[in-house]
Scaffold this motif. Structure first.
Motif, PDB file in Angstrom:
ATOM      1  N   GLY A  22     -18.898 -23.304  30.711  1.00 36.16           N
ATOM      2  CA  GLY A  22     -19.854 -24.006  29.648  1.00 36.16           C
ATOM      3  C   GLY A  22     -21.361 -23.657  30.027  1.00 36.16           C
ATOM      4  N   LEU A  23     -21.803 -22.881  30.843  1.00 31.37           N
ATOM      5  CA  LEU A  23     -23.421 -22.746  30.981  1.00 31.37           C
ATOM      6  C   LEU A  23     -23.578 -22.153  29.677  1.00 31.37           C
ATOM      7  CD1 LEU A  23     -23.269 -21.478  34.792  1.00 31.37           C
ATOM      8  CD2 LEU A  23     -23.991 -23.538  33.928  1.00 31.37           C
ATOM      9  N   ALA A  24     -24.893 -22.419  29.316  1.00 26.45           N
ATOM     10  CA  ALA A  24     -25.487 -21.844  28.231  1.00 26.45           C
ATOM     11  C   ALA A  24     -25.799 -20.321  28.355  1.00 26.45           C
ATOM     12  CB  ALA A  24     -26.617 -22.602  27.782  1.00 26.45           C
ATOM     13  N   SER A  25     -26.360 -19.744  29.250  1.00 25.83           N
ATOM     14  CA  SER A  25     -26.833 -18.435  29.605  1.00 25.83           C
ATOM     15  C   SER A  25     -26.561 -17.882  30.902  1.00 25.83           C
ATOM     16  CB  SER A  25     -28.216 -18.517  29.275  1.00 25.83           C
ATOM     17  OG  SER A  25     -28.870 -19.046  30.300  1.00 25.83           O
ATOM     18  N   VAL A  26     -26.744 -16.549  30.812  1.00 27.64           N
ATOM     19  CA  VAL A  26     -26.608 -15.943  32.350  1.00 27.64           C
ATOM     20  C   VAL A  26     -27.758 -16.253  33.235  1.00 27.64           C
ATOM     21  CG1 VAL A  26     -26.563 -13.488  33.189  1.00 27.64           C
ATOM     22  CG2 VAL A  26     -25.518 -13.949  31.232  1.00 27.64           C
ATOM     23  N   ALA A  27     -28.958 -16.817  32.847  1.00 25.58           N
ATOM     24  CA  ALA A  27     -30.087 -17.013  33.381  1.00 25.58           C
ATOM     25  C   ALA A  27     -29.851 -18.395  34.420  1.00 25.58           C
ATOM     26  CB  ALA A  27     -31.229 -17.060  32.828  1.00 25.58           C
ATOM     27  N   ASN A  86     -18.055 -17.487  43.055  1.00 24.95           N
ATOM     28  CA  ASN A  86     -17.397 -18.336  41.752  1.00 24.95           C
ATOM     29  C   ASN A  86     -17.279 -17.540  40.575  1.00 24.95           C
ATOM     30  OD1 ASN A  86     -16.774 -21.013  43.011  1.00 24.95           O
ATOM     31  ND2 ASN A  86     -19.124 -21.096  43.126  1.00 24.95           N
ATOM     32  N   HIS A  87     -16.340 -17.995  39.611  1.00 27.41           N
ATOM     33  CA  HIS A  87     -16.220 -17.206  38.383  1.00 27.41           C
ATOM     34  C   HIS A  87     -16.851 -18.077  37.183  1.00 27.41           C
ATOM     35  CE1 HIS A  87     -12.922 -15.828  40.896  1.00 27.41           C
ATOM     36  NE2 HIS A  87     -13.399 -14.706  40.565  1.00 27.41           N
ATOM     37  N   TYR A  88     -17.998 -17.566  36.575  1.00 24.52           N
ATOM     38  CA  TYR A  88     -18.644 -18.221  35.618  1.00 24.52           C
ATOM     39  C   TYR A  88     -18.274 -17.884  34.177  1.00 24.52           C
ATOM     40  CZ  TYR A  88     -21.625 -20.324  39.361  1.00 24.52           C
ATOM     41  OH  TYR A  88     -22.146 -20.907  40.629  1.00 24.52           O
ATOM     42  N   VAL A  89     -17.964 -18.683  33.207  1.00 21.93           N
ATOM     43  CA  VAL A  89     -18.033 -18.405  31.787  1.00 21.93           C
ATOM     44  C   VAL A  89     -19.287 -18.711  30.973  1.00 21.93           C
ATOM     45  CG1 VAL A  89     -16.473 -18.836  30.007  1.00 21.93           C
ATOM     46  CG2 VAL A  89     -15.301 -18.901  32.308  1.00 21.93           C
ATOM     47  N   VAL A  90     -19.829 -17.923  30.274  1.00 20.60           N
ATOM     48  CA  VAL A  90     -21.001 -18.274  29.450  1.00 20.60           C
ATOM     49  C   VAL A  90     -20.672 -17.650  28.177  1.00 20.60           C
ATOM     50  CG1 VAL A  90     -22.437 -17.915  31.474  1.00 20.60           C
ATOM     51  CG2 VAL A  90     -21.929 -15.990  30.028  1.00 20.60           C
ATOM     52  N   ASP A  91     -21.498 -18.138  27.138  1.00 17.30           N
ATOM     53  CA  ASP A  91     -21.568 -17.831  25.861  1.00 17.30           C
ATOM     54  C   ASP A  91     -22.635 -16.800  25.425  1.00 17.30           C
ATOM     55  OD1 ASP A  91     -19.517 -19.521  25.030  1.00 17.30           O
ATOM     56  OD2 ASP A  91     -20.726 -21.055  24.326  1.00 17.30           O
ATOM     57  N   ASP A  92     -23.639 -16.444  26.632  1.00 13.11           N
ATOM     58  CA  ASP A  92     -24.681 -15.527  26.453  1.00 13.11           C
ATOM     59  C   ASP A  92     -24.346 -14.350  26.151  1.00 13.11           C
ATOM     60  OD1 ASP A  92     -27.370 -15.510  26.343  1.00 13.11           O
ATOM     61  OD2 ASP A  92     -27.597 -14.907  28.327  1.00 13.11           O
ATOM     62  N   ALA A  93     -24.713 -13.531  25.125  1.00 17.56           N
ATOM     63  CA  ALA A  93     -24.477 -12.172  24.952  1.00 17.56           C
ATOM     64  C   ALA A  93     -24.769 -11.084  25.954  1.00 17.56           C
ATOM     65  CB  ALA A  93     -24.981 -11.584  23.723  1.00 17.56           C
ATOM     66  N   TYR A 119     -21.636 -11.633  26.541  1.00 11.97           N
ATOM     67  CA  TYR A 119     -20.182 -12.443  26.510  1.00 11.97           C
ATOM     68  C   TYR A 119     -20.118 -13.336  25.533  1.00 11.97           C
ATOM     69  CZ  TYR A 119     -21.017 -10.824  31.449  1.00 11.97           C
ATOM     70  OH  TYR A 119     -21.297 -10.151  32.401  1.00 11.97           O
ATOM     71  N   THR A 120     -18.779 -13.747  25.246  1.00 17.59           N
ATOM     72  CA  THR A 120     -18.396 -14.557  24.178  1.00 17.59           C
ATOM     73  C   THR A 120     -17.653 -15.756  24.479  1.00 17.59           C
ATOM     74  OG1 THR A 120     -16.134 -13.643  24.100  1.00 17.59           O
ATOM     75  CG2 THR A 120     -17.854 -12.226  22.897  1.00 17.59           C
ATOM     76  N   GLY A 121     -17.514 -16.183  25.734  1.00 17.79           N
ATOM     77  CA  GLY A 121     -16.761 -17.386  25.994  1.00 17.79           C
ATOM     78  C   GLY A 121     -15.235 -17.262  26.184  1.00 17.79           C
ATOM     79  N   VAL A 122     -14.886 -16.012  25.842  1.00 19.94           N
ATOM     80  CA  VAL A 122     -13.292 -15.947  25.754  1.00 19.94           C
ATOM     81  C   VAL A 122     -12.931 -14.988  27.055  1.00 19.94           C
ATOM     82  CG1 VAL A 122     -11.253 -14.591  24.862  1.00 19.94           C
ATOM     83  CG2 VAL A 122     -13.376 -15.678  23.350  1.00 19.94           C
ATOM     84  N   VAL A 123     -12.307 -15.665  27.633  1.00 23.07           N
ATOM     85  CA  VAL A 123     -11.970 -15.106  29.195  1.00 23.07           C
ATOM     86  C   VAL A 123     -10.185 -14.644  28.980  1.00 23.07           C
ATOM     87  CG1 VAL A 123     -11.354 -15.441  31.557  1.00 23.07           C
ATOM     88  CG2 VAL A 123     -13.384 -16.365  30.369  1.00 23.07           C
TER      89      VAL A 123
END
Length: 220
Positions: A199-204, A70-77, A79-83
């Protein structure tokens, strides 16, 4: 008008009918009429159709993490949440003489993505989608038509781009899938799909990574 002693040239394209078999030949002859009654016929020219185009389409993205299919989008540095998405239409050739792709159109159906943005992301929603390369978003679909895309010669390709800003979104409940398709004057529709979990908060939160695991880069 062509004054005495002056030569003129007329260029045109001959498009084969979809499904034309290899080895079929077309024979053409030019005929000229004039206002002064002169008629001229050219010699004949024969063109053999060697192959129809072999199109293929891909969709890739930067700003995502690929994990477990799967492809995950995160806001965690970092990463910015922009794809940033890239859609590429190829004229993949198998032999010499393969046909040019004429008047291509690419459509990317964002129904799932817009539904997710509406449910889980702060407004305004449509301003989160930035379309490039002349494409237009109407309803839930981005369209790049023949005025935005070039005819694609054998072995060539044309690419279009857009981005979606998922920053600040709450975690989505599903895997969101969108389908991108292409068609042209001389081939029927082909498509491919791309999925994201948003929308996941972090890479972890995605999974357990060991030292040396590759989680950065461009994934498709």
């Amino acid at each position: 008008n062509a004054p005495a002693g002056i030569a003129g040239t007329l260029n045109f394209k001959l498009k084969s009918i979809l499904g034309t078999e290899d080895g079929v030949t077309y024979t053409g002859q030019a005929h000229i009429d004039s206002d002064i009654g002169i008629q001229v016929d050219s010699g004949t020219a024969t063109v053999e159709i060697n192959s129809v185009p072999l199109p293929s389409i891909t969709k890739t993205a930067t700003g995502v993490i690929d994990y477990n299919g799967n492809h995950y989008v995160v806001d965690d540095a970092p990463y910015t949440g922009v794809v940033n998405y890239t859609v590429t239409l190829y004229n993949t050739y198998q032999s010499t003489g393969v046909e040019t792709i004429f008047d291509p159109i690419i459509e990317d159906d964002l129904t799932d993505i817009i539904s997710e943005l509406t449910a889980n992301c702060p407004a305004p929603i449509l301003s989160r989608i930035s379309v490039q390369d002349g494409g237009a978003l109407a309803g839930n679909t981005i369209t790049w038509d023949a005025t935005d895309l070039s005819d694609i010669v054998p072995g060539g390709n044309d690419a279009v781009h857009y981005s979606v800003d998922y920053s600040g979104c709450s975690e989505g409940a599903d895997i969101y899938t969108n389908t991108v398709s292409a068609e042209a004057a001389n081939f029927t529709t082909i498509d491919t799909s791309y999925n994201v979990i948003i929308g996941l908060a972090s890479v972890a939160e995605i999974g357990n990574f060991a030292k040396g695991d590759k989680i950065n880069g461009t994934e498709s």
